[in-house]
Design an enzyme around this catalytic site. Structure first.
Site, PDB file in Angstrom:
ATOM      1  N   GLU A 151      14.348 -20.598  22.923  1.00  0.00           N
ATOM      2  CA  GLU A 151      14.908 -19.346  22.392  1.00  0.00           C
ATOM      3  C   GLU A 151      15.381 -18.474  23.546  1.00  0.00           C
ATOM      4  O   GLU A 151      14.764 -18.483  24.616  1.00  0.00           O
ATOM      5  CB  GLU A 151      13.837 -18.574  21.620  1.00  0.00           C
ATOM      6  CG  GLU A 151      13.336 -19.292  20.385  1.00  0.00           C
ATOM      7  CD  GLU A 151      12.321 -18.434  19.649  1.00  0.00           C
ATOM      8  OE1 GLU A 151      12.709 -17.772  18.690  1.00  0.00           O
ATOM      9  OE2 GLU A 151      11.153 -18.417  20.060  1.00  0.00           O
ATOM     10  N   ASP A 210       5.614 -23.763   6.676  1.00  0.00           N
ATOM     11  CA  ASP A 210       6.124 -23.877   8.041  1.00  0.00           C
ATOM     12  C   ASP A 210       7.633 -23.896   7.859  1.00  0.00           C
ATOM     13  O   ASP A 210       8.190 -24.882   7.369  1.00  0.00           O
ATOM     14  CB  ASP A 210       5.652 -25.189   8.683  1.00  0.00           C
ATOM     15  CG  ASP A 210       6.156 -25.300  10.111  1.00  0.00           C
ATOM     16  OD1 ASP A 210       7.313 -24.912  10.358  1.00  0.00           O
ATOM     17  OD2 ASP A 210       5.402 -25.757  10.975  1.00  0.00           O
ATOM     18  N   HIS A 211       8.293 -22.800   8.235  1.00  0.00           N
ATOM     19  CA  HIS A 211       9.699 -22.690   7.814  1.00  0.00           C
ATOM     20  C   HIS A 211      10.577 -23.765   8.454  1.00  0.00           C
ATOM     21  O   HIS A 211      11.659 -24.053   7.954  1.00  0.00           O
ATOM     22  CB  HIS A 211      10.241 -21.268   8.039  1.00  0.00           C
ATOM     23  CG  HIS A 211      10.638 -20.959   9.449  1.00  0.00           C
ATOM     24  ND1 HIS A 211       9.751 -20.558  10.402  1.00  0.00           N
ATOM     25  CD2 HIS A 211      11.839 -20.999  10.064  1.00  0.00           C
ATOM     26  CE1 HIS A 211      10.385 -20.346  11.534  1.00  0.00           C
ATOM     27  NE2 HIS A 211      11.652 -20.612  11.358  1.00  0.00           N
ATOM     28  N   LYS A 252       2.182 -18.771   8.235  1.00  0.00           N
ATOM     29  CA  LYS A 252       1.414 -19.003   9.437  1.00  0.00           C
ATOM     30  C   LYS A 252       1.099 -17.663  10.107  1.00  0.00           C
ATOM     31  O   LYS A 252       1.799 -16.702   9.809  1.00  0.00           O
ATOM     32  CB  LYS A 252       2.163 -19.930  10.395  1.00  0.00           C
ATOM     33  CG  LYS A 252       3.480 -19.334  10.944  1.00  0.00           C
ATOM     34  CD  LYS A 252       3.889 -20.047  12.171  1.00  0.00           C
ATOM     35  CE  LYS A 252       3.862 -19.156  13.350  1.00  0.00           C
ATOM     36  NZ  LYS A 252       5.070 -18.373  13.572  1.00  0.00           N
ATOM     37  N   ARG A 299       0.805  -1.216   0.000  1.00  0.00           N
ATOM     38  CA  ARG A 299       0.000   0.000   0.000  1.00  0.00           C
ATOM     39  C   ARG A 299       0.844   1.274   0.000  1.00  0.00           C
ATOM     40  O   ARG A 299       0.450   2.293  -0.502  1.00  0.00           O
ATOM     41  CB  ARG A 299      -0.908   0.018   1.235  1.00  0.00           C
ATOM     42  CG  ARG A 299      -2.232  -0.657   0.980  1.00  0.00           C
ATOM     43  CD  ARG A 299      -2.976  -0.793   2.242  1.00  0.00           C
ATOM     44  NE  ARG A 299      -2.113  -1.402   3.258  1.00  0.00           N
ATOM     45  CZ  ARG A 299      -2.486  -1.679   4.487  1.00  0.00           C
ATOM     46  NH1 ARG A 299      -3.688  -1.372   4.894  1.00  0.00           N
ATOM     47  NH2 ARG A 299      -1.661  -2.247   5.338  1.00  0.00           N
ATOM     48  N   HIS A 314       5.461 -25.642  14.276  1.00  0.00           N
ATOM     49  CA  HIS A 314       6.823 -26.183  14.234  1.00  0.00           C
ATOM     50  C   HIS A 314       6.974 -27.463  15.068  1.00  0.00           C
ATOM     51  O   HIS A 314       7.519 -28.464  14.601  1.00  0.00           O
ATOM     52  CB  HIS A 314       7.838 -25.149  14.721  1.00  0.00           C
ATOM     53  CG  HIS A 314       7.730 -23.806  14.047  1.00  0.00           C
ATOM     54  ND1 HIS A 314       7.358 -23.664  12.742  1.00  0.00           N
ATOM     55  CD2 HIS A 314       7.948 -22.555  14.501  1.00  0.00           C
ATOM     56  CE1 HIS A 314       7.364 -22.371  12.416  1.00  0.00           C
ATOM     57  NE2 HIS A 314       7.708 -21.684  13.479  1.00  0.00           N
ATOM     58  N   LYS A 339      14.253 -26.495   7.028  1.00  0.00           N
ATOM     59  CA  LYS A 339      15.589 -26.606   7.640  1.00  0.00           C
ATOM     60  C   LYS A 339      16.204 -27.947   7.241  1.00  0.00           C
ATOM     61  O   LYS A 339      15.543 -28.983   7.299  1.00  0.00           O
ATOM     62  CB  LYS A 339      15.491 -26.505   9.170  1.00  0.00           C
ATOM     63  CG  LYS A 339      15.069 -25.106   9.656  1.00  0.00           C
ATOM     64  CD  LYS A 339      15.036 -25.052  11.168  1.00  0.00           C
ATOM     65  CE  LYS A 339      14.380 -23.784  11.686  1.00  0.00           C
ATOM     66  NZ  LYS A 339      15.259 -22.635  11.790  1.00  0.00           N
TER      67      LYS A 339
HETATM   68  C1  BG6 Z   1       8.512 -18.201  14.169  1.00  0.00           C
HETATM   69  C2  BG6 Z   1       7.863 -17.647  15.389  1.00  0.00           C
HETATM   70  O1  BG6 Z   1       7.622 -18.991  13.433  1.00  0.00           O
HETATM   71  O2  BG6 Z   1       9.629 -18.996  14.535  1.00  0.00           O
HETATM   72  C3  BG6 Z   1       8.855 -16.850  16.210  1.00  0.00           C
HETATM   73  O3  BG6 Z   1       6.788 -16.808  15.009  1.00  0.00           O
HETATM   74  C4  BG6 Z   1      10.088 -17.665  16.513  1.00  0.00           C
HETATM   75  O4  BG6 Z   1       8.260 -16.410  17.426  1.00  0.00           O
HETATM   76  C5  BG6 Z   1      10.635 -18.271  15.231  1.00  0.00           C
HETATM   77  O5  BG6 Z   1      11.057 -16.809  17.105  1.00  0.00           O
HETATM   78  C6  BG6 Z   1      11.758 -19.236  15.526  1.00  0.00           C
HETATM   79  O6  BG6 Z   1      12.320 -19.660  14.320  1.00  0.00           O
HETATM   80  P1  BG6 Z   1      13.810 -20.147  14.241  1.00  0.00           P
HETATM   81  O7  BG6 Z   1      13.991 -20.590  12.838  1.00  0.00           O
HETATM   82  O8  BG6 Z   1      14.658 -18.968  14.615  1.00  0.00           O
HETATM   83  O9  BG6 Z   1      13.935 -21.257  15.250  1.00  0.00           O
END
Ligand code: BG6
Length: 517
Positions: A224, A185-186, A156, A50, A248, A190
């Site tokens: 984390e 879902d990243h 997500k 936008r 995840h 990995k």
């Molecule tokens: C994301 C979450 O999907 O994954 C974050 O929204 C989180 O809160 C992150 O920090 C962690 O991803 P990675 O790849 O750093 O473990």
């Protein structure tokens, strides 16, 4: 830019092209792909947003992201300029049909220039409130119709509970066929996560003991050190369960627990994964207390610095009941896993950043060694280190040197970096590559998302109906609230993170070619 002949001509339209995800993840991943594997010879990125940007200003802004996040470091001007030519900006409101008409016209124009029908990927890198809108407009503009060439990518969160996930899936399905929908879902991008399948199913060694007869418990930890940072506005409506567990951690659970696949077809693997979710024993509302624990970090010191409590973070309500830590005990009702507890935990502001899966094996059926030989006994364990260390550790008992029989736990290590000199691509590189190749193996299917929500919705409901009285209940730098220990069955303990050793031999050898581990 290296052309890659495996890929078809492609237009990638990024909704939210001026936003953080595009800047931090998508463009750096695309740039790295261009340097590494290559991109289609005919390729265009149309950033839709936008805000007012010119092509030049947008490119400059995106270049800063690449300078910061490319895994190859700051690129040379020539490499960036060549890549940047493929990026253009289109200003538009996501809720106005004119935006989609303009996008369609730009795609048609490119088809004409390229004398082909390019694949069109629509990536929703927007706030979740737009996920239910953009597919409708794409559908109305006729941009979703071509099943072979049009695809949509969804980030997500897919909903915030079962009902809203179903509603979102229905909106997507109204315009797109399931085969056109790529839910990211990243974690699945990995390398170490993909290696779970390679390890389990490319080796006959472990599969025979991968069940309730030999495995006593499984621990999945995604810890984390960071707090919620600047994402309080989003996170305060999500919490750890929605932000991390529903996607995840559930995906990791599926990969560890699934049955062997018959082929590497996307739907075959996704069927096997969804079977796991269907077999997870439902948590009834009156059992939530016994199966799930939540926590929220308070203020304190972390990494030698004073850090605010969650409730003091920007964008967070001062009396927030949102959990920044969640732990679950799940049971899987099938032949393979009957009676084996799967413990899942994740949290922010924990002592270290670590993601790992620890499989603890049962004790030997008969202990023949004299009792004082086994004082240091530990269960045999296999740890899949996902990050930051990447590899696998196998822990077992060995005889301590000397005249007496004394057993000591020892570890065998497989370290990605030492075994392969090839660097791991970023998860987004892998996933964007797969979308371009139209390979949905690493993406979540509608039924998978809903099955994961079905498991967690009772927990979400009970937690929101009964606000916690003890928040904040863990200090930064601790392993979460005390209740997390009480979740475990007698004799079980959350494992300390496993450190992957770096061999001295490697240091001596220096950088060499790939070697077998
Ligand atoms: C994301 C979450 O999907 O994954 C974050 O929204 C989180 O809160 C992150 O920090 C962690 O991803 P990675 O790849 O750093 O473990």
């Amino acid at each position: 830019m290296k052309p890659n002949e495996q890929l078809q001509p492609t237009v990638l339209a990024i909704f939210g092209g001026g936003g953080d995800l595009t800047w931090r993840k998508l463009i750096p991943a695309l740039f790295d792909l261009a340097q590494d594997r290559g991109l289609p010879a005919q390729f265009a990125i149309i950033a839709v947003d936008r805000v007012k940007f010119s092509d030049q200003r947008l490119r400059k802004h995106l270049q800063e992201g690449v300078n910061k996040f490319s895994r190859f470091g700051k690129p040379k001007a020539a490499a960036w300029n060549e890549f940047a030519q493929h990026i253009r900006y289109q200003q538009g409101d996501f809720k106005k049909p004119a935006t989609y008409r303009a996008l369609g016209a730009a795609c048609n124009q490119l088809d004409k220039e390229w004398k082909t029908k390019a694949h069109r990927i629509f990536y929703m890198a927007t706030p979740p409130s737009m996920f239910g809108e953009i597919p409708k407009y794409l559908g109305k503009a006729g941009l979703a119709r071509d099943r072979e060439h049009a695809r949509i990518v969804v980030e997500k969160p897919i909903g915030y509970d079962l009902e809203s996930a179903r509603a979102l899936n229905a909106v997507l399905a109204a315009s797109f066929d399931e085969s056109q929908i790529f839910r990211i879902d990243h974690y699945l991008g990995k390398e170490t996560v993909q290696n779970i399948l390679a390890f389990r199913f490319a080796n006959p060694l472990f599969e025979p003991i991968w069940d309730r007869r030999y495995v006593e418990s499984v621990f999945i930890t995604v810890a984390e050190t960071v707090g919620v940072e600047l994402r309080g506005g989003y996170y305060d409506h999500a919490g750890a369960l929605r932000d991390m567990v529903q996607n995840h951690l559930m995906q990791l659970l599926c990969l560890v627990a699934m049955e062997p696949m018959v082929s590497f077809e996307a739907d075959e693997i996704r069927n096997k994964k969804v079977d796991v979710l269907h077999a997870v024993r439902p948590i009834h509302s009156d059992e939530v207390r016994l199966s799930a624990v939540r926590g929220q970090y308070g203020p304190g010191r972390h990494g030698g610095k004073k850090v605010p409590g969650y409730r003091e973070e920007p964008g967070v309500a001062p009396d927030s009941a949102t959990e920044t830590f969640a732990a679950l005990k799940l049971l899987i009702d099938n032949w393979r896993w009957q009676g084996v507890p799967f413990y899942l935990r994740t949290g922010k502001r924990l002592p270290c950043q670590v993601s790992e899966i620890a499989i603890h094996f049962r004790a030997v059926p008969h202990q023949a060694f004299p009792p004082d030989a086994t004082l240091g006994w530990q269960p045999s364990r296999l740890v899949m280190c996902i990050q930051p260390d990447e590899g696998i550790v196998l822990g077992f008992q060995a005889k301590y040197p000397g005249p007496e029989i004394q057993l000591r736990p020892v570890d065998m290590h497989f370290n990605y970096r030492e075994s392969f000199d090839a660097p791991s691509p970023d998860a987004y590189e892998t996933l964007l590559w797969d979308v371009m190749k139209n390979d949905a193996t690493l993406f979540m299917r509608e039924d998978q998302v809903e099955a994961a929500w079905r498991i967690l919705t009772p927990v979400v409901d009970v937690w929101s109906a009964t606000p916690p009285s003890d928040f904040p209940n863990y200090p930064p730098g601790s392993w979460g609230p005390e209740g997390a220990q009480e979740l475990l069955e007698a004799g079980h303990h959350w494992p300390l993170p496993t450190e992957l050793r770096h061999s001295r031999a490697k240091a001596r050898r220096g950088k060499g070619s790939d070697k077998k581990s």
